[in-house]
Design a protein around this motif. Structure first.
Motif, mmCIF file in Angstrom:
data_model
loop_
_atom_site.group_PDB
_atom_site.id
_atom_site.type_symbol
_atom_site.label_atom_id
_atom_site.label_comp_id
_atom_site.label_asym_id
_atom_site.label_seq_id
_atom_site.Cartn_x
_atom_site.Cartn_y
_atom_site.Cartn_z
ATOM 1 N N LEU A 123 0.695 -1.124 0.112
ATOM 2 C CA LEU A 123 0.045 0.008 -0.032
ATOM 3 C C LEU A 123 0.828 1.242 -0.173
ATOM 4 O O LEU A 123 0.745 2.319 -0.719
ATOM 5 N N VAL A 124 1.975 1.335 0.770
ATOM 6 C CA VAL A 124 2.749 2.459 1.036
ATOM 7 C C VAL A 124 3.842 2.275 -0.321
ATOM 8 O O VAL A 124 4.960 3.172 -0.233
ATOM 9 N N GLY A 125 3.975 1.399 -1.303
ATOM 10 C CA GLY A 125 4.786 1.345 -2.223
ATOM 11 C C GLY A 125 6.252 0.695 -1.658
ATOM 12 O O GLY A 125 7.134 1.149 -2.310
ATOM 13 N N TYR A 133 17.006 -2.638 5.717
ATOM 14 C CA TYR A 133 17.137 -2.173 7.134
ATOM 15 C C TYR A 133 16.896 -0.545 6.963
ATOM 16 O O TYR A 133 17.383 0.009 6.035
ATOM 17 N N PRO A 134 16.181 -0.098 7.849
ATOM 18 C CA PRO A 134 15.718 1.256 7.763
ATOM 19 C C PRO A 134 16.987 2.339 7.396
ATOM 20 O O PRO A 134 16.958 3.361 6.575
ATOM 21 N N LEU A 135 18.229 2.099 8.022
ATOM 22 C CA LEU A 135 19.273 3.165 7.666
ATOM 23 C C LEU A 135 19.771 2.892 6.385
ATOM 24 O O LEU A 135 20.472 3.981 5.974
ATOM 25 N N SER A 136 19.442 1.949 5.444
ATOM 26 C CA SER A 136 19.603 2.039 4.256
ATOM 27 C C SER A 136 18.603 2.632 3.058
ATOM 28 O O SER A 136 19.011 2.775 1.867
ATOM 29 N N LEU A 137 17.613 2.972 3.817
ATOM 30 C CA LEU A 137 16.553 3.739 2.918
ATOM 31 C C LEU A 137 16.914 5.100 3.106
ATOM 32 O O LEU A 137 17.121 5.801 3.700
ATOM 33 N N SER A 138 16.141 5.893 1.997
ATOM 34 C CA SER A 138 16.049 7.512 1.928
ATOM 35 C C SER A 138 14.944 7.685 2.927
ATOM 36 O O SER A 138 14.329 7.149 3.577
ATOM 37 N N GLY A 140 12.430 9.582 2.395
ATOM 38 C CA GLY A 140 10.912 9.557 2.040
ATOM 39 C C GLY A 140 10.635 7.929 2.424
ATOM 40 O O GLY A 140 9.444 7.709 2.880
ATOM 41 N N GLU A 141 11.494 7.091 2.201
ATOM 42 C CA GLU A 141 11.183 5.754 2.363
ATOM 43 C C GLU A 141 11.122 5.271 3.816
ATOM 44 O O GLU A 141 10.157 4.513 4.139
ATOM 45 N N GLN A 142 11.688 5.976 4.742
ATOM 46 C CA GLN A 142 11.561 5.835 6.062
ATOM 47 C C GLN A 142 10.578 6.230 6.506
ATOM 48 O O GLN A 142 9.733 5.542 7.338
ATOM 49 N N GLN A 143 10.217 7.137 6.041
ATOM 50 C CA GLN A 143 8.739 7.923 6.414
ATOM 51 C C GLN A 143 7.367 7.023 5.916
ATOM 52 O O GLN A 143 6.344 6.882 6.751
ATOM 53 N N ARG A 144 7.589 6.248 4.873
ATOM 54 C CA ARG A 144 6.683 5.544 4.487
ATOM 55 C C ARG A 144 6.660 4.208 5.391
ATOM 56 O O ARG A 144 5.540 3.509 5.548
ATOM 57 N N GLU A 162 3.857 15.736 10.773
ATOM 58 C CA GLU A 162 4.558 15.970 9.474
ATOM 59 C C GLU A 162 4.729 14.729 8.675
ATOM 60 O O GLU A 162 5.924 14.320 8.271
ATOM 61 N N PRO A 163 3.750 14.028 8.192
ATOM 62 C CA PRO A 163 3.979 12.729 7.688
ATOM 63 C C PRO A 163 4.539 12.745 6.230
ATOM 64 O O PRO A 163 4.869 11.684 5.587
ATOM 65 N N THR A 164 4.459 13.869 5.652
ATOM 66 C CA THR A 164 4.990 14.115 4.258
ATOM 67 C C THR A 164 5.982 14.905 4.258
ATOM 68 O O THR A 164 6.453 15.410 3.155
ATOM 69 N N GLY A 165 6.789 15.285 5.325
ATOM 70 C CA GLY A 165 7.947 16.289 5.397
ATOM 71 C C GLY A 165 9.063 15.658 4.475
ATOM 72 O O GLY A 165 9.780 16.726 4.130
ATOM 73 N N ASN A 166 9.230 14.439 4.418
ATOM 74 C CA ASN A 166 10.223 14.320 3.518
ATOM 75 C C ASN A 166 9.997 13.673 1.962
ATOM 76 O O ASN A 166 10.650 12.845 1.298
ATOM 77 N N LEU A 167 8.698 13.834 1.724
ATOM 78 C CA LEU A 167 8.265 13.245 0.365
ATOM 79 C C LEU A 167 7.893 14.159 -0.724
ATOM 80 O O LEU A 167 7.742 15.529 -0.264
ATOM 81 N N ASP A 168 8.262 13.930 -1.795
ATOM 82 C CA ASP A 168 8.269 14.703 -3.252
ATOM 83 C C ASP A 168 6.811 15.064 -3.164
ATOM 84 O O ASP A 168 5.817 14.177 -2.789
#
Ligand code: ADP
Ligand code: MG
Lengths: 219, 283
Positions: A123-125, A133-138, A140-144, A162-168
């Motif tokens: 659902l969140v792509g 692992y979380p630290l290897s993600l961008s 925006g990905e961590q946020q999702r 701020e759930p979209t603070g790091n998303l385009d």
């Protein structure tokens, strides 16, 4: 239903929230906005029982958080999804495990946990990133991942900081659509944001905070 | 870096647990064997019946048949005055010279008897001694129980010291486990906070630490038992002959004691981790 009565919160001499009165009905979709430092995060954390108020009350479905026992608070939190501004992901667990944990703590059957976690990550792509692992993600990905963990348990209340603070913009719209669909299923959604684009694109109730006080509440 | 630091803490902790349980086990081993030996000697009670000088043939036969009539008594040998002197001479070796200056042989003749009682305390040496000494021609009766009593006193002291040392070692293990688990909890503070935020109950968070403490205790116990056993195999301790008495078997701990060490390890691990999580989560 979330009810706040004369709610104040201080950090030392610093007043983060001042005499807040607010009622959010079950199934509402509410934005909380205001400049940085206005008290948005503090408000959400108080509703979640992660902070104690200096004065005033918080009632969640008529339960007074000031007087709730620790085990009851644990139970209540299982019905509240929270997207933290700083994500709060477990660095030593995979994306999949990070999301699954929200169901595991409830004690659901492993088979159900697996199915539901896969489904939510799709659902969140992030279906492809399950084993990362979380630290290897961008960011925006961590946020999702954080969003997936908050919504995987079909919460009664979703609090998103701020759930979209790091998303385009593209992903921002997708996530907002996701929140809308969760809202349509009956979940109360409270989103804290200072994103003007987000607010302009919506006709939902918007609560404007300013230096710890509600300065506008547009239904 | 955090993980490696944690690992060395864990190894150190495990080492301490193993060492403590090992000392405890070695003590049990020693104590158990000491106990065994004393029991053996206690049942194989030996008695010397010294006869008066110039005892008549008739009286000696009387004494002899009295002894024969004692249940479970076995006459090892009759030691005449001459034989007694010869034994003493042999025992003294080079220092035996002064014996030549003796005008007459001061040593009494004696019967050496042994009670091979199967039960632990079937023989009442004090009563038998009394009866024997009432016989005409019997000078004195000695049996090995006097020093046995002393040994039993010694055994009690050993037991007391064992309890004290054991108690201190147990405290030490609990202390070590508590601190290791505390460190682990501390290094996972953020994770714990997150788990609590997603609605984990206290027990959901605590249980892994309890399990960790228990595993530490049990693996410490297993290692200690293994090391104890290999130590037992390596040391040439079987068939020790002490004080010229019957050769003694040095036996390993019975299975029950081994299980006890493992359980002790587990219990100490649980207690240690309980203390650690109690302190931490109380905040
Ligand atoms: N844990 C804290 N300790 C001290 N001050 C805090 C803490 N959290 C928030 N504050 C203060 O409270 C005020 C409101 O902060 P916050 O709720 O984070 O605002 P917002 O999320 O709207 O940016 C700010 O002045 C902030 O510095
Ligand atoms: Mg904030």
């Amino acid at each position: 239903m979330i009810q706040l009565f004369d709610l104040s919160k201080k950090f030392g001499p610093n007043v983060a929230l001042n005499d807040i009165r607010l009622r959010i009905r079950q199934g509402e979709f509410v934005f909380v906005t205001g400049p940085s430092g206005a008290g948005k995060t503090t408000l959400l954390r108080l509703i979640f029982g992660a902070e104690k108020p200096a004065s005033g009350y918080i009632l969640i479905n008529a339960v007074n958080l000031n007087r709730i026992s620790r085990p009851k608070l644990d139970l209540l939190r299982r019905k509240i999804g929270f997207v933290f501004q700083d994500f709060k992901l477990l660095p030593r667990k995979t994306v999949f495990e990070n999301v699954a944990i929200a169901l595991e703590v409830i004690g659901l059957r492993p088979k159900f946990v697996r199915k539901k976690t896969h489904q939510t990550l799709r659902l969140v792509g992030l279906a492809e990133k399950e084993k990362s692992y979380p630290l290897s993600l961008s960011g925006g990905e961590q946020q999702r991942v954080a969003i997936a963990r908050a919504i995987v348990k079909d919460p009664l209340i979703l609090l998103a900081d701020e759930p979209t603070g790091n998303l385009d913009p593209q992903l921002t719209m997708e996530i907002m659509e996701l929140f809308k669909s969760i809202h349509r299923k009956g979940t109360t959604v409270v989103v804290a944001t200072h994103s003007q684009e987000l607010l302009e694109a919506t006709d939902c109730r918007t609560i404007l905070l300013n230096r710890g006080k509600i300065s506008e509440d547009t239904p | 870096m955090n993980i490696r630091k944690n690992l060395s803490v864990h190894i150190l902790s495990l080492g301490t647990i193993v060492a403590s349980l090992l000392i405890l086990g070695a003590f049990l081993l020693l104590f158990g064997n000491l106990n065994n030996w004393l029991q053996r000697w206690g049942t194989a009670l030996s008695m010397s019946i010294y006869l008066k000088d110039g005892i008549s043939e008739y009286r000696r036969d009387k004494v002899y048949s009295f002894i024969r009539g004692l249940p479970e008594a076995e006459i090892k040998r009759f030691i005449s005055k001459e034989e007694a002197l010869k034994d003493l001479r042999a025992a003294l070796g080079e220092d035996a010279g002064f014996l030549n200056r003796l005008v007459r042989n001061p040593l009494p003749a004696s019967y050496e008897i042994v009670f091979e009682s199967k039960g632990t305390h079937g023989v009442e040496p004090e009563r038998i001694k009394g009866e024997l000494e009432k016989l005409d021609g019997v000078e004195e009766v000695q049996y090995s129980n006097e020093w046995l009593n002393k040994l039993e006193g010694f055994l009690n002291v050993v037991r007391l010291i064992g309890f004290i040392i054991g108690g201190l070692l147990c405290l030490c293990v609990v202390f070590i486990v508590t601190n290791t688990i505390k460190l682990t909890i501390y290094s996972r503070k953020d994770e714990i906070e997150i788990l609590k935020l997603v609605g984990a109950t206290d027990w959901f968070v605590k249980t892994p630490f309890l399990i960790e403490g228990t595993i530490q205790g049990i693996s410490g116990g297993v290692l200690a038992v293994l090391m104890l056993f290999s130590g037992y195999l390596i040391l040439p301790t079987k068939g020790v002959s002490l004080l010229g008495l019957t050769p003694l078997d040095f036996v390993f701990l019975p299975a029950g004691y081994l299980v006890l060490i493992l359980i002790l390890g587990a219990v100490l691990g649980v207690i240690g981790s309980f203390i650690a999580i109690g302190r931490f989560f109380a905040v």
